[in-house]
Design a protein around this motif. Sequence first.
Motif, mmCIF file in Angstrom:
data_model
loop_
_atom_site.group_PDB
_atom_site.id
_atom_site.type_symbol
_atom_site.label_atom_id
_atom_site.label_comp_id
_atom_site.label_asym_id
_atom_site.label_seq_id
_atom_site.Cartn_x
_atom_site.Cartn_y
_atom_site.Cartn_z
ATOM 1 N N GLY A 887 0.808 -1.239 0.000
ATOM 2 C CA GLY A 887 0.000 0.000 0.000
ATOM 3 C C GLY A 887 0.826 1.267 0.000
ATOM 4 N N ALA A 888 2.141 1.180 -0.188
ATOM 5 C CA ALA A 888 2.977 2.400 -0.271
ATOM 6 C C ALA A 888 3.054 2.780 -1.735
ATOM 7 C CB ALA A 888 4.351 2.161 0.339
ATOM 8 N N TYR A 889 1.937 3.311 -2.256
ATOM 9 C CA TYR A 889 1.837 3.547 -3.692
ATOM 10 C C TYR A 889 2.727 4.681 -4.153
ATOM 11 C CZ TYR A 889 -2.268 0.625 -2.927
ATOM 12 O OH TYR A 889 -3.099 -0.374 -2.556
ATOM 13 N N LYS A 890 2.844 5.685 -3.302
ATOM 14 C CA LYS A 890 3.692 6.815 -3.676
ATOM 15 C C LYS A 890 5.150 6.361 -3.824
ATOM 16 C CE LYS A 890 5.064 11.409 -2.021
ATOM 17 N NZ LYS A 890 4.888 12.435 -0.941
ATOM 18 N N LEU A 891 5.608 5.606 -2.866
ATOM 19 C CA LEU A 891 6.977 5.102 -2.929
ATOM 20 C C LEU A 891 7.145 4.128 -4.092
ATOM 21 C CD1 LEU A 891 9.781 4.951 -1.680
ATOM 22 C CD2 LEU A 891 8.951 3.159 -0.144
ATOM 23 N N ALA A 892 6.109 3.331 -4.366
ATOM 24 C CA ALA A 892 6.171 2.403 -5.493
ATOM 25 C C ALA A 892 6.286 3.159 -6.796
ATOM 26 C CB ALA A 892 4.935 1.497 -5.492
ATOM 27 N N ARG A 893 5.447 4.278 -6.935
ATOM 28 C CA ARG A 893 5.539 5.051 -8.184
ATOM 29 C C ARG A 893 6.940 5.640 -8.348
ATOM 30 N NH1 ARG A 893 0.929 9.385 -9.571
ATOM 31 N NH2 ARG A 893 -0.262 7.442 -9.416
ATOM 32 N N HIS A 894 7.526 6.101 -7.234
ATOM 33 C CA HIS A 894 8.877 6.664 -7.299
ATOM 34 C C HIS A 894 9.888 5.585 -7.746
ATOM 35 C CE1 HIS A 894 12.478 8.917 -6.157
ATOM 36 N NE2 HIS A 894 12.876 7.820 -5.488
ATOM 37 N N ALA A 895 9.731 4.382 -7.225
ATOM 38 C CA ALA A 895 10.650 3.297 -7.584
ATOM 39 C C ALA A 895 10.502 2.921 -9.048
ATOM 40 C CB ALA A 895 10.402 2.080 -6.704
ATOM 41 N N TYR A 896 9.252 2.871 -9.549
ATOM 42 C CA TYR A 896 9.054 2.533 -10.958
ATOM 43 C C TYR A 896 9.624 3.611 -11.852
ATOM 44 C CZ TYR A 896 6.159 -1.622 -10.153
ATOM 45 O OH TYR A 896 5.712 -2.875 -9.820
ATOM 46 N N ASP A 897 9.445 4.874 -11.416
ATOM 47 C CA ASP A 897 10.002 5.965 -12.224
ATOM 48 C C ASP A 897 11.525 5.874 -12.289
ATOM 49 O OD1 ASP A 897 7.472 6.877 -12.647
ATOM 50 O OD2 ASP A 897 7.528 8.437 -11.076
ATOM 51 N N LEU A 914 4.353 -3.171 -16.743
ATOM 52 C CA LEU A 914 2.991 -3.395 -16.246
ATOM 53 C C LEU A 914 2.788 -2.706 -14.893
ATOM 54 C CD1 LEU A 914 0.279 -4.826 -16.626
ATOM 55 C CD2 LEU A 914 1.260 -6.832 -15.484
ATOM 56 N N GLY A 915 3.816 -2.815 -14.021
ATOM 57 C CA GLY A 915 3.692 -2.156 -12.718
ATOM 58 C C GLY A 915 3.617 -0.650 -12.841
ATOM 59 N N SER A 916 4.373 -0.078 -13.766
ATOM 60 C CA SER A 916 4.351 1.377 -13.956
ATOM 61 C C SER A 916 2.976 1.860 -14.396
ATOM 62 C CB SER A 916 5.411 1.779 -14.991
ATOM 63 O OG SER A 916 6.702 1.423 -14.532
ATOM 64 N N LEU A 917 2.294 1.039 -15.202
ATOM 65 C CA LEU A 917 0.961 1.419 -15.661
ATOM 66 C C LEU A 917 -0.076 1.258 -14.559
ATOM 67 C CD1 LEU A 917 0.953 -0.139 -19.243
ATOM 68 C CD2 LEU A 917 1.097 2.297 -18.649
ATOM 69 N N SER A 921 -2.990 3.856 -11.340
ATOM 70 C CA SER A 921 -4.392 3.790 -10.929
ATOM 71 C C SER A 921 -4.551 3.849 -9.415
ATOM 72 C CB SER A 921 -5.021 2.501 -11.462
ATOM 73 O OG SER A 921 -4.398 1.384 -10.886
ATOM 74 N N LYS A 922 -3.439 3.800 -8.706
ATOM 75 C CA LYS A 922 -3.467 3.818 -7.257
ATOM 76 C C LYS A 922 -3.325 5.244 -6.751
ATOM 77 C CE LYS A 922 -3.583 -0.703 -7.167
ATOM 78 N NZ LYS A 922 -4.797 -1.405 -6.735
ATOM 79 N N PRO A 923 -3.823 5.489 -5.531
ATOM 80 C CA PRO A 923 -3.706 6.862 -4.979
ATOM 81 C C PRO A 923 -2.242 7.208 -4.726
ATOM 82 C CG PRO A 923 -4.603 5.319 -3.358
ATOM 83 C CD PRO A 923 -4.604 4.604 -4.641
#
Length: 1123
Positions: A887-897, A914-917, A921-923
């Motif tokens: 549920g750490a979506y912000k950190l996940a988006r940063h890691a994918y970037d 796939l994960g980046s896309l 959709s997550k907050p």
Amino acid sequence: MRAVLTWRDKAEQCVYDLAFKPDGTQLILAAGNRLLVYDTSDGTLLQPLKGHKDTVYCVAYAKDGKRFASGSADKSVIIWTSKLEGILKYTHNDSIQCVSYNPVTHQLASCSSSDFGLWSPEQKSVSKHKSSSKITCCSWTNDGQYLALGMFSGVISIRNRNGEEKVKIERPGGSLSPLWSICWSPSREEHNDILAVADWGQKLSFYQLSGKQVVGCQDGTISFYQLIFSTVHGLYKDRYAYRDSMTDVIVQHLITEQKVRIKCKELVKKIAIYKNRLAVQLPEKILIHELYSDDSLDMRYRMKEKIVRKFECNLLVVCADHIILCQEKRLQCLSFSGVKEREWQMESLIRYIKVIGGPPGREGLLVGLKNGQILKIFVDSLFAIVLLKQATAVRCLDMSASRNKLAVVDENDTCLVYDIHTKELLFQEPNANSVAWNTQCEDMLCFSGGGYLNIKASTFPVHQQKLQGFVVGYNGSRIFCLHAFSMSAVEVPQSAPMYQYLDRKMFREAYQIACLGVTDTDWRELAMEALEGLEFETAKKAFTRVQDLRYLELINSIEERKKRGETNNDLFLADVFSYQGKFHEAARLYKRSGHENLALDMYTDLRMFEYAKDFLGSGDPKETKMLITKQADWARNINEPKAAVEMYISAGEHGKAIEISGDHGWVDTLIDIARKLDKAEREPLLMCAHYFKKLDNPGYAAETYLKIGDLKSLVHLHVDTQRWDEAFALGEKHPEFKDDIYVPYAQWLAENDRFEEAQKAFHKAGRQGEAVRVLEQLTHNAVVESRFNDAAYYYWMLSMQCLDIAQDPAQKDVMLSKFHHFQHLAELYHGYHAIQRYTEEPFSFHLPETLFNISRFLLHSLTKDTPLGISKVNTLFTLAKQSKALGAYKLARHAYDKLQGLQTPARFQKSIELGSLTIRSKPFQDSEELVPLCYRCSTNNPLLNNLGNVCINCRQPFVFSASSYEVLHLVEFYLEEGITDEEAVSLIDLEAPRHKRENKWQEITSNTSQTLRLDETLDSMGDDDPFTAKLSFEQGGLEFVPVVVNRSVLRSMSRRDVLIKRWPPPLRWQYFRSLLPDASITMCPSCFQSSDKGGLDVVFLVPTHCQATCPWKVSGPHQAWGC
């Protein structure tokens, strides 16, 4: 000729015919209506054969012995096999009178009263032919071409194989002389076949070539006779002539075993042989033969003379030019032309006559009479010379080679030996039937009797051995013996008489006996005895016989010395004894003859140093030692190292003995030397130890070093032979050899790829540089091979090595810097090990929260350079996946970037895209449950912290769990200046008592008032905790302000709440206060890594080689609160 009954049997019926099996083993009888089969050896009835119904008249065996036939009055003929089985039967018109087998084929002729038949296996039927008269007998020629038939009318009909009559013989008398039997001559050597015929009025005996005759009687008695003919023979030295087949003479050379046959074609009555002459008496003449040459081996005889005249005589003797006829009491001497030249009349019957040699025409005869008189007669003299007269009749006699002695066997079986000149009886022996002197030795004779051969030399006792027959000659070592009808030459060793002469020191006579025939051992014994008796001539001959050059050289040297005038027999005998190995006897003789130096030289040449010393007695020891040393050098030069070693040891030259033994690998000798040497003899003992090492016997080398107390060499020995346990044990007792042990041990470990043990050994030896280099290499290898857990362990070890080195003030700063660097790398690789396993392996045993925390820890730690082997891609990939899952979506988006800007493996690309896309959709926020809390200032820190692993508010470094990488509720504090670690621990251990409340009411008293307050909770960490007051800091400060405590604060702490990292010097100890005492924390006492106790699998940095430590890889014993 005489017949001897062999066996007898009684048949119940009349015996009409009989036949032998050709090999003589069976006898077939026609008795009554049966055939009786006998074993000829003992007369056993093997089997009666019943096949005929009436009387059996005839029986005949085939020449090859495979079949026989029988004819009977029942008109039938039966053919039988040798196994006594009937195979064929055919009949005639009348009773069968005779049967006969063709000697060449299996054709059978069977004759009856009116016809005869011919049958063979090749034809199907019997061809029969009529006869003009009754056939009584038949016989085939030897070549099987013609058959003779004898008729009752007296006529003989000769038929061919087809039955056609070729010749008809009309005999005078006709039917008045019926034929009873006919037979062709069995001789195959005659050019013409001769048929023997017997009519009814004649008797006939059946003879076989072997001399056997069988007679069948009318009353049924069967008698088996063997015909024995008197022996007709003659002997002279090694030539023996005897009668064979009644008409032939065979001359046998008893030495070469050659034989020659002389055909006389008439009955041979007498035979005489002498030198090159052979006389044969036939019924009407005497034939004189001579050899072609004078060669002793020539066996070719030719006719010399023929005396055509009938003579009657008892004995026949031949000389060079005469023949001697013995007629009862009279001797006649005839020339080869038959003219009687002389005649001698004796007083009594002549019992024995023998030619004893002499010139041609003047030979002497030895004659023995029945009245005991013994005469010598020369053929050219009319007068007989009486040699002696004894009381008993003469049976046999012989004269010695020198004609000085006479041996007589009388009718009482006694052998008497006389001296011819003195007529003295020298000796007599019983049980004798014949006697003969040895033709090559004057004093030897032999006689036979009672189944024994007796050999007598001189007047010595008789030597006996078993022998059947009569002795007729004795030549050298051969005794000629006549047994039954054969003459044999028996080789008799002359050892016994030779030793009899040796016992009496009669060496020349013993040599003469040995020349007759003894073994090589006997020759050598004779040679030795003669040599010891100083009979050099005999000894030389005997040694020449056995080809012993060594003793021949000795004899030649003695003879040369005798020629130069030496006469000391003791000295000669001493030389003989020394050659024979009788060294002590030789030494005594040398001493007696005044030549002690020769005895000493003998002993030293033979390396018998002890005997040499005994011989010297109480002489100068220096001379003895010098002598032995000199002899040892000589033995070494002639390549006799064993003897040289023994000599050097005897002389006290241990160094040379050790050198030779070591060069030849004689470990046993070296052991004996080393153990016998005194420990003060250091030099030879060191040589022994050196050779023990060289010959791979370290145990004995160690024993030697201990004996002389050379511990350093012993250490080097253990090291060189890699006997590390012994080396370590020695190092424990003697620390001064530590470097000499552990440095080579570490190098050996490193050479055998045991780097971890090598590093420890270098460290233990004080070689820190080498230890660090080994660890750095191990670490590098572990990283390159992706063994990150091992790399973490090696970096931890490197840090501890640096900490050890930092105790040196000169290297303190550099080493401490390296210590912190390596500690940091150990933590990074320890954490990355889980990331690497997660990304490379299909399954992971770590919880998502643990992987999330580890990837955050690594991401915050990798703000500058990335260590070798650690992948940012793997770290970010793990962080992205676990952040998204938790549920750490912000950190996940940063890691994918971040991953989009890096080069990623192909296997990750699809998952990353796939994960980046999907993360879009997550907050754009993180779960508050994952936000780390600072336990000093109670500030919630972001998941992505730009400052790293410190609080963004108070800058307090986070303390992470080594298992889950959660932030632990620990706050580090520092001691006030002047407080030592030991004092701090003692203050903490005081554990001052705290105020306790019995209920929820709390009374607060001040200077002006007293207040009673009801609390909902009891906070054991109330405002009165001095450490809590120290946690205050300036909000928003850029500098980290550490917590510093004084003695009063330390005194207020509980030992359960404090964790201490007890670093070795030069580092100070680190102190941590747990702000949640109820939550247990475990710290490893070796690597000082901490972990919350909630997890079962606690992982630390050190190995399990010691129970006092804990591993990076596996769990071990750990330190709890208050360590």
